[in-house]
Enzyme design. Structure first.
Site, PDB file in Angstrom:
ATOM      1  N   GLU A  36       0.875  -1.164   0.000  1.00 35.98           N
ATOM      2  CA  GLU A  36       0.000   0.000   0.000  1.00 35.98           C
ATOM      3  C   GLU A  36       0.920   1.223   0.000  1.00 35.98           C
ATOM      4  OE1 GLU A  36      -2.712   0.414   3.306  1.00 35.98           O
ATOM      5  OE2 GLU A  36      -3.500   2.281   2.467  1.00 35.98           O
ATOM      6  N   ARG A 262       5.222 -12.705   9.765  1.00 31.78           N
ATOM      7  CA  ARG A 262       5.898 -11.421   9.549  1.00 31.78           C
ATOM      8  C   ARG A 262       7.293 -11.468  10.130  1.00 31.78           C
ATOM      9  NH1 ARG A 262       1.963  -7.561   8.584  1.00 31.78           N
ATOM     10  NH2 ARG A 262       3.146  -5.662   8.840  1.00 31.78           N
ATOM     11  N   LYS A 272       4.677   0.754   9.233  1.00 30.78           N
ATOM     12  CA  LYS A 272       4.712   2.041   8.548  1.00 30.78           C
ATOM     13  C   LYS A 272       4.081   3.151   9.389  1.00 30.78           C
ATOM     14  CE  LYS A 272       3.196   0.132   4.790  1.00 30.78           C
ATOM     15  NZ  LYS A 272       2.528  -0.045   3.501  1.00 30.78           N
TER      16      LYS A 272
END
Ligand code: ATP
Ligand code: MG
Length: 559
Positions: A36, A262, A272
């Site tokens: 994204e 992850r 982020k």
């Protein structure tokens, strides 16, 4: 994790793909990396990039770069550009396959209409809050919306008018009609479209309704004929929804979603949202601050792309979450830099030395090896003269037994130069040593005595008159354990040390930003873009000491 050498060992994802190719389910593998564009990429993304592009390379398939640009309020062109730069820097190529979810907005809209017509979606007039409150919990089912029974005609009309901009933000949404009692909350009539009157970085004001991640992601995969949609574990619970869309829409193929853990790294944050806060609050100097775990930060700090790829491969993919020690990343950085960085002499904490029996006004060039690990790197000449700098810590007036460097009356080797003996110590009014007086032995040129006598210490040096003065920036961890909050991190107040005047051999002047070198005995450094012709700036990438190797040794000792 044990210290086995890196290889391209398989993992559960590669096993699935190999089996799918073997069985003929797919002729070729197609993966995608779907960021994204709401921030810069970080080291966690590197794991996903190396996995998706790596798998495609290994199996002769292709990997797409697809921007998941469905949330215009947080997304920016700057991020779209930085992400491409970072993926390229890591060494991967998406070829012609640069895609955007926003390219599919029209198709996604038609598929939403299809669901409405089929009685599988409806326009809900409830507020986001009402919808959240009626979702139910892990143990209790949800409550149906009063609009759930709305007929298809009416929903189609409202949905069209949502698109036309007739309604304000948040006044209505489009929801899938699945199962309000499902044990999986994601299936309790999830939201497919929201009204957001915002300018999108690519579609501008063409749309004022935007698909949710859940509605866009799987269908974008299907449009691109992705065979294996690899994502992180938090999407495991979304998989039934992903599959529901793919089953209930006339999509061209049915990609398989597979989840992996992850990457988490000690001493830092990799989200982020949190990294953006550090940037916005001025805790760091931008996304590419060399202390940041972003790819642009690591690059500016001097980490080679190869070391990040090696690290990702070494960490591997698994189903279980874990925290990887930052020292492992540094270990891979050192391994690559050791083989590839040329050695130079740089004095980080200078102390002046006058060699009293070396003729005034004279200088000479001495030969130095560029990289003992790589003969092809060749040699260079380093100027030597009567006045030199050495490291302050290479001298002790009153040394303990095991200190083998310079001390009054002691002889040491100047790397690539001569043996010198300290004859006198000059101090200022406060008793601080400000200069040393030495003599040299002209017979020891090149660093060996013809009479075979030995010295215990070899130190580096830089000629005063030839020195380049530079700024050095030393970095520590951005975060440290918070002793008041078990398991939490707090900001490290000493994460940056600026040394305004380090003294470097002349070959270190005027280098291109990004050039990496080893300052002998000190560490690996990289030229920063803040450098000016008058004053180079060097970032310390990493020290020479390998803490990971130490951790391994200690672990082996414990057995
Ligand atoms: P963040 O939480 O940092 O915002 P994200 O998952 O929201 O990360 P995306 O841009 O959606 O960021 O991520 C793109 C891809 O990278 C996704 O497939 C995601 O699963 C993967 N990814 C993100 N963070 C990690 C991580 N720490 N380890 C491995 N893969 C990651
Ligand atoms: Mg995300």
């Amino acid at each position: 994790m044990n210290d086995t050498p890196i290889d391209t060992a398989s993992d559960f994802i590669r096993d699935i793909i190999a089996a799918d190719l073997e069985s003929g389910k797919h002729e070729a593998v197609v993966t995608r990396f779907p960021p994204e564009p709401n921030g810069y990429l970080h080291i966690g993304h590197a794991k996903s990039i190396c996995l998706n592009f790596g798998v495609a390379d290994e199996f002769g398939g292709q990997c797409h770069l697809r921007f998941d640009d469905t949330n215009p309020t947080k997304e920016e062109t700057e991020y779209i550009e930085s992400i491409q730069e970072d993926v390229r820097w890591l060494g991967f190529d998406w070829g012609e396959h640069l895609h955007f979810a926003s390219d599919y907005f029209e198709q996604l809209y038609e598929w939403a209409q299809h669901l409405i017509r089929e009685g599988k979606a409806y326009v809900d007039d409830q507020s986001a809050e009402e919808i959240r409150e009626t979702r139910g919990t892990l143990t209790e089912g949800g409550t149906a919306s009063p609009y759930r029974g709305r007929d298809a005609e009416e929903s189609l009309d409202l949905f069209e008018r949502m698109r036309k901009g007739e309604f304000p933000d948040g006044s209505r949404v489009l929801r899938a009609k699945i199962d309000m009692d499902s044990g999986n909350i994601n299936l309790r009539d999830p939201i497919l479209y929201r009204i957001v009157h915002a300018i999108h970085p690519r579609t501008g004001d063409a749309w004022c309704i935007y698909p949710t991640y859940d509605f866009a992601h799987g269908q974008s995969d299907a449009i691109e004929m992705i065979t294996h949609s690899l994502c992180t574990l938090e999407f495991e619970g979304h998989r039934p929804l992903y599959e529901w869309f793919v089953e209930n829409l006339p999509v061209p193929c049915k990609p398989r979603q597979i989840e992996f853990a992850r990457l988490n790294l000690s001493h830092t944050v990799i989200s982020k949202r949190k990294l953006l806060t550090l940037v916005n609050e001025g805790v760091v100097n931008g996304w590419d601050d060399p202390r940041m775990p972003t790819l642009s930060g690591l690059r500016r700090r001097g980490f080679p792309a190869q070391s990040v790829r090696d690290f990702a491969q070494r960490v591997g993919v698994a189903k279980r979450d874990s925290v990887v020690d930052y020292a492992l990343l540094e270990h891979h950085v050192r391994s690559v830099l050791n083989l590839t960085s040329e050695r130079r002499m740089g004095v980080v904490n200078p102390l002046k030395v006058v060699i009293e029996n070396y003729p005034e006004g004279q200088s000479e060039d001495l030969e130095a090896v560029n990289n003992p690990e790589d003969e092809s790197a060749g040699k260079r000449m380093v100027p030597f003269a009567r006045e030199i700098y050495i490291e302050r810590e290479d001298f002790m007036e009153d040394p303990p037994k095991k200190f083998f460097r310079l001390a009054p009356g002691r002889e040491v080797r100047l790397r690539y130069a001569y043996f010198i003996t300290c004859t006198d110590v000059v101090k200022d009014a406060d008793g601080q040593v400000i200069e040393l007086r030495c003599t040299y032995d002209p017979e020891t040129r090149g660093g060996n005595a013809p009479d075979g006598r030995r010295v215990k210490g070899t130190i580096h040096w830089v000629s005063v008159q030839h020195a380049v003065t530079a700024e050095a920036r030393l970095y520590g961890q951005l975060f440290m354990p918070d002793e008041d909050n078990e398991g939490e991190l707090k900001l490290n107040p000493d994460s940056l040390t600026v040394l305004p005047a380090v003294k470097l051999e002349p070959s270190l002047g005027g280098l291109e930003p990004g050039t990496r070198v080893q300052f002998e005995r000190r560490g690996y450094y990289c030229v920063d873009p803040d450098s000016t012709p008058d004053k180079p700036v060097f970032n310390r990438t990493v020290t020479l000491r390998d803490t990971w190797a130490k951790i391994q040794k200690a672990a082996q000792k414990r057995g």
